[in-house]
Scaffold this motif. Structure first.
Motif, PDB file in Angstrom:
ATOM      1  N   LEU A 146       0.827  -1.198   0.000  1.00  0.00           N
ATOM      2  CA  LEU A 146       0.000   0.000   0.000  1.00  0.00           C
ATOM      3  C   LEU A 146       0.864   1.252   0.000  1.00  0.00           C
ATOM      4  O   LEU A 146       0.587   2.219  -0.731  1.00  0.00           O
ATOM      5  CB  LEU A 146      -0.927  -0.012   1.216  1.00  0.00           C
ATOM      6  N   ALA A 147       1.931   1.244   0.813  1.00  0.00           N
ATOM      7  CA  ALA A 147       2.834   2.403   0.867  1.00  0.00           C
ATOM      8  C   ALA A 147       3.496   2.627  -0.487  1.00  0.00           C
ATOM      9  O   ALA A 147       3.649   3.777  -0.940  1.00  0.00           O
ATOM     10  CB  ALA A 147       3.884   2.188   1.952  1.00  0.00           C
ATOM     11  N   ALA A 148       3.901   1.521  -1.140  1.00  0.00           N
ATOM     12  CA  ALA A 148       4.526   1.663  -2.452  1.00  0.00           C
ATOM     13  C   ALA A 148       3.545   2.260  -3.457  1.00  0.00           C
ATOM     14  O   ALA A 148       3.896   3.138  -4.261  1.00  0.00           O
ATOM     15  CB  ALA A 148       5.018   0.294  -2.927  1.00  0.00           C
ATOM     16  N   GLY A 149       2.275   1.775  -3.401  1.00  0.00           N
ATOM     17  CA  GLY A 149       1.280   2.321  -4.313  1.00  0.00           C
ATOM     18  C   GLY A 149       1.021   3.788  -4.065  1.00  0.00           C
ATOM     19  O   GLY A 149       0.905   4.583  -5.017  1.00  0.00           O
ATOM     20  N   ILE A 150       0.926   4.142  -2.769  1.00  0.00           N
ATOM     21  CA  ILE A 150       0.705   5.557  -2.440  1.00  0.00           C
ATOM     22  C   ILE A 150       1.879   6.418  -2.902  1.00  0.00           C
ATOM     23  O   ILE A 150       1.690   7.530  -3.429  1.00  0.00           O
ATOM     24  CB  ILE A 150       0.475   5.701  -0.923  1.00  0.00           C
ATOM     25  N   ALA A 151       3.095   5.905  -2.705  1.00  0.00           N
ATOM     26  CA  ALA A 151       4.284   6.668  -3.115  1.00  0.00           C
ATOM     27  C   ALA A 151       4.273   6.919  -4.617  1.00  0.00           C
ATOM     28  O   ALA A 151       4.587   8.026  -5.081  1.00  0.00           O
ATOM     29  CB  ALA A 151       5.539   5.908  -2.699  1.00  0.00           C
ATOM     30  N   HIS A 152       3.910   5.891  -5.399  1.00  0.00           N
ATOM     31  CA  HIS A 152       3.834   6.078  -6.864  1.00  0.00           C
ATOM     32  C   HIS A 152       2.773   7.110  -7.222  1.00  0.00           C
ATOM     33  O   HIS A 152       2.992   7.967  -8.102  1.00  0.00           O
ATOM     34  CB  HIS A 152       3.508   4.736  -7.533  1.00  0.00           C
ATOM     35  N   GLU A 153       1.627   7.026  -6.544  1.00  0.00           N
ATOM     36  CA  GLU A 153       0.556   7.961  -6.847  1.00  0.00           C
ATOM     37  C   GLU A 153       0.928   9.394  -6.482  1.00  0.00           C
ATOM     38  O   GLU A 153       0.566  10.342  -7.188  1.00  0.00           O
ATOM     39  CB  GLU A 153      -0.720   7.545  -6.108  1.00  0.00           C
ATOM     40  N   ILE A 154       1.658   9.557  -5.384  1.00  0.00           N
ATOM     41  CA  ILE A 154       2.039  10.905  -4.955  1.00  0.00           C
ATOM     42  C   ILE A 154       3.114  11.471  -5.860  1.00  0.00           C
ATOM     43  O   ILE A 154       3.176  12.687  -6.113  1.00  0.00           O
ATOM     44  CB  ILE A 154       2.508  10.877  -3.486  1.00  0.00           C
ATOM     45  N   ASN A 155       3.990  10.605  -6.377  1.00  0.00           N
ATOM     46  CA  ASN A 155       5.091  11.102  -7.218  1.00  0.00           C
ATOM     47  C   ASN A 155       4.588  11.815  -8.463  1.00  0.00           C
ATOM     48  O   ASN A 155       5.201  12.780  -8.935  1.00  0.00           O
ATOM     49  CB  ASN A 155       5.990   9.934  -7.632  1.00  0.00           C
ATOM     50  N   ASN A 156       3.482  11.348  -9.013  1.00  0.00           N
ATOM     51  CA  ASN A 156       2.975  11.969 -10.254  1.00  0.00           C
ATOM     52  C   ASN A 156       2.559  13.427 -10.035  1.00  0.00           C
ATOM     53  O   ASN A 156       3.035  14.323 -10.761  1.00  0.00           O
ATOM     54  CB  ASN A 156       1.806  11.147 -10.804  1.00  0.00           C
ATOM     55  N   PRO A 157       1.698  13.727  -9.063  1.00  0.00           N
ATOM     56  CA  PRO A 157       1.378  15.168  -8.867  1.00  0.00           C
ATOM     57  C   PRO A 157       2.577  15.981  -8.398  1.00  0.00           C
ATOM     58  O   PRO A 157       2.664  17.179  -8.697  1.00  0.00           O
ATOM     59  CB  PRO A 157       0.268  15.144  -7.807  1.00  0.00           C
ATOM     60  N   LEU A 158       3.492  15.333  -7.651  1.00  0.00           N
ATOM     61  CA  LEU A 158       4.685  16.072  -7.230  1.00  0.00           C
ATOM     62  C   LEU A 158       5.516  16.499  -8.437  1.00  0.00           C
ATOM     63  O   LEU A 158       6.077  17.614  -8.467  1.00  0.00           O
ATOM     64  CB  LEU A 158       5.522  15.215  -6.278  1.00  0.00           C
ATOM     65  N   SER A 159       5.608  15.621  -9.418  1.00  0.00           N
ATOM     66  CA  SER A 159       6.365  15.966 -10.640  1.00  0.00           C
ATOM     67  C   SER A 159       5.710  17.138 -11.359  1.00  0.00           C
ATOM     68  O   SER A 159       6.397  18.044 -11.857  1.00  0.00           O
ATOM     69  CB  SER A 159       6.441  14.741 -11.559  1.00  0.00           C
ATOM     70  N   VAL A 160       4.378  17.130 -11.410  1.00  0.00           N
ATOM     71  CA  VAL A 160       3.665  18.228 -12.066  1.00  0.00           C
ATOM     72  C   VAL A 160       3.889  19.533 -11.304  1.00  0.00           C
ATOM     73  O   VAL A 160       4.153  20.592 -11.913  1.00  0.00           O
ATOM     74  CB  VAL A 160       2.163  17.897 -12.163  1.00  0.00           C
ATOM     75  N   LEU A 204       9.871   5.512   0.964  1.00  0.00           N
ATOM     76  CA  LEU A 204       8.801   4.527   1.055  1.00  0.00           C
ATOM     77  C   LEU A 204       8.966   3.445   0.002  1.00  0.00           C
ATOM     78  O   LEU A 204       8.795   2.253   0.273  1.00  0.00           O
ATOM     79  CB  LEU A 204       7.438   5.206   0.900  1.00  0.00           C
ATOM     80  N   LEU A 205       9.332   3.841  -1.204  1.00  0.00           N
ATOM     81  CA  LEU A 205       9.558   2.858  -2.259  1.00  0.00           C
ATOM     82  C   LEU A 205      10.746   1.963  -1.930  1.00  0.00           C
ATOM     83  O   LEU A 205      10.744   0.756  -2.190  1.00  0.00           O
ATOM     84  CB  LEU A 205       9.789   3.573  -3.597  1.00  0.00           C
ATOM     85  N   GLY A 206      11.779   2.582  -1.348  1.00  0.00           N
ATOM     86  CA  GLY A 206      12.964   1.790  -0.982  1.00  0.00           C
ATOM     87  C   GLY A 206      12.669   0.775   0.095  1.00  0.00           C
ATOM     88  O   GLY A 206      13.141  -0.361   0.063  1.00  0.00           O
ATOM     89  N   PHE A 207      11.830   1.162   1.060  1.00  0.00           N
ATOM     90  CA  PHE A 207      11.514   0.243   2.156  1.00  0.00           C
ATOM     91  C   PHE A 207      10.573  -0.872   1.704  1.00  0.00           C
ATOM     92  O   PHE A 207      10.587  -1.960   2.244  1.00  0.00           O
ATOM     93  CB  PHE A 207      10.871   1.006   3.313  1.00  0.00           C
ATOM     94  N   ALA A 208       9.720  -0.578   0.703  1.00  0.00           N
ATOM     95  CA  ALA A 208       8.733  -1.566   0.278  1.00  0.00           C
ATOM     96  C   ALA A 208       9.278  -2.543  -0.740  1.00  0.00           C
ATOM     97  O   ALA A 208       8.678  -3.574  -0.983  1.00  0.00           O
ATOM     98  CB  ALA A 208       7.518  -0.848  -0.314  1.00  0.00           C
ATOM     99  N   ARG A 209      10.430  -2.274  -1.327  1.00  0.00           N
ATOM    100  CA  ARG A 209      10.933  -3.143  -2.380  1.00  0.00           C
ATOM    101  C   ARG A 209      11.529  -4.421  -1.815  1.00  0.00           C
ATOM    102  O   ARG A 209      11.712  -4.565  -0.612  1.00  0.00           O
ATOM    103  CB  ARG A 209      12.004  -2.407  -3.190  1.00  0.00           C
TER     104      ARG A 209
END
Length: 386
Positions: A162-176, A223-228
């Motif tokens: 779940l944390a990995a999914g949230i991190a991916h989802e947050i990265n997109n608006p952060l990039s924008v 978060l991505l690093g910890f979930a991998r």
């Protein structure tokens, strides 16, 4: 001379009695000589006298087969044997109880040993049964604990995904947001509004947006690093930079509790070959435990230096309550925690131990003087096989 003479011959009974006495057995044994009519020819050891009749005794039948009969109120064994030179009989008497005494003693000993053996067997059965019951109870408890741990592990795995999914989802608006902030900055620099009274405030706000977006991206990357997956990678690692990033991750908590983090880094510390993401997770787990252990206005010490020519040493210490000797033996066990229920999973130090071992290093816990706990991590400059 026409006189009448009477010749009288007398037998010396002492001679017979001396011979008969040799047949006495024990304290109650008796022996005597008797004729077929039951008249005593020698004095018995305990009763009657010479030439007295002993009633109720069939000598001939007794000579053929011994018997047990009551003599003077006591049960006795009687045996008789006919003398060769005279129709007299040697009779032997022995108290039945005394005669049977050795057998009865052995019988008593046998019964006692048998009884003691039965008692020992029963005690052994009880002890073994209790041990088996205790072992079954212990195994049931262990199995229940394992089941609970598996459920907890499943929850943590799901939480990691779940944390990995949230991190991916947050990265997109952060990039924008970061892209738009950069575009706004370019517009501010291109347009002739530098003389505007709000120019510096606008530029500062854009810079703040970029700064906090970068900080948010770091959080999501962690978060991505910890979930991998936990397989280590090989890369150049700057331990001081990793440690500083990890400390900044806990900056809010340390400021809230007014905890002072003291740093002591060796100059010219070499880079090592390891996995930066997993090392960061190890540092974060230990630092979080230190923050939880330290009270308000406490202290945490972080020391990094060369251990020898082939390894480096990282020490993270605090001035909290410390860890008891009993807890030190279990502190790296999975799901073991000293925190209250709901405040800890017991996996942080276990995962850290596993990571350090996979990276070819070692981790130990010690007492921090004068109080608190100290975790010591030793890492090789190059992992084995790299």
């Amino acid at each position: 001379g026409n006189k009448m003479w009477i010749l009288r011959a007398t037998i010396d009974s002492d001679v017979f009695e001396k011979l008969v006495r040799t047949a006495y057995i024990g304290k109650t044994g008796n022996a005597y000589i008797i004729n077929p009519q039951g008249v005593l020819q020698t004095k018995p050891r305990f009763f009657q006298g010479i030439l007295e009749r002993k009633e109720g005794l069939d000598i001939k039948a007794l000579a053929q087969a011994g018997s047990v009969m009551e003599v003077e109120g006591e049960n006795s064994i009687l045996m008789a044997m006919r003398l060769e030179t005279k129709d007299w009989y040697l009779v032997l008497e022995q108290d039945l109880e005394q005669e049977m005494e050795p057998f009865l003693k052995k019988k008593g000993v046998a019964f006692a040993l048998t009884f003691a053996g039965l008692i020992l067997v029963l005690v052994g059965i009880v002890i073994v049964s209790r041990q088996m019951v205790w072992e079954l109870i212990r195994r049931e408890r262990d199995r229940a604990q394992i089941d609970a741990n598996l459920v907890q592990s499943s929850k943590l795995a799901a939480l990691g995904k779940l944390a990995a999914g949230i991190a991916h989802e947050i990265n997109n608006p952060l990039s924008v947001i970061l892209e738009k902030a950069g575009w706004m900055k370019d517009l501010l620099e291109e347009e002739d509004i530098s003389n505007s009274k709000n120019f510096q405030e606008l530029l500062s706000s854009v810079n703040k947006i970029e700064e906090h977006v970068e900080r948010a991206r770091k959080v999501t990357h962690r978060l991505l690093g910890f979930a991998r997956k936990m397989e280590p990678v090989d890369e150049e690692v700057d331990l001081i930079r990793i440690m500083e990033d990890t400390i900044s991750f806990l900056e809010v908590e340390t400021k809230f509790k007014n905890i002072q983090v003291h740093r002591e880094y060796a100059p010219n510390l070499p880079m090592i070959r390891s996995d930066s993401s997993q090392l960061q997770q190890v540092f974060l787990n230990i630092l979080e435990n230190a923050v939880d252990a330290v009270s308000t206005n406490g202290n945490i010490w972080v020391i990094i230096g060369a251990d020898d020519n082939n390894s480096v040493r990282i020490e993270i210490a605090d001035d909290g309550p410390g860890i008891s000797d009993l807890e030190k033996k279990k502190v790296f066990d999975p799901f073991y925690t000293t925190k209250p229920v709901g405040n800890g999973t017991g996996l942080g130090l276990s995962v850290s131990y596993s990571i350090v071992k996979k990276l070819g290093g070692d981790i130990r816990v010690k007492d921090n003087k004068p109080k608190g706990a100290l975790f010591e991590i030793v890492l090789p400059l190059r992992r084995l096989g790299v």
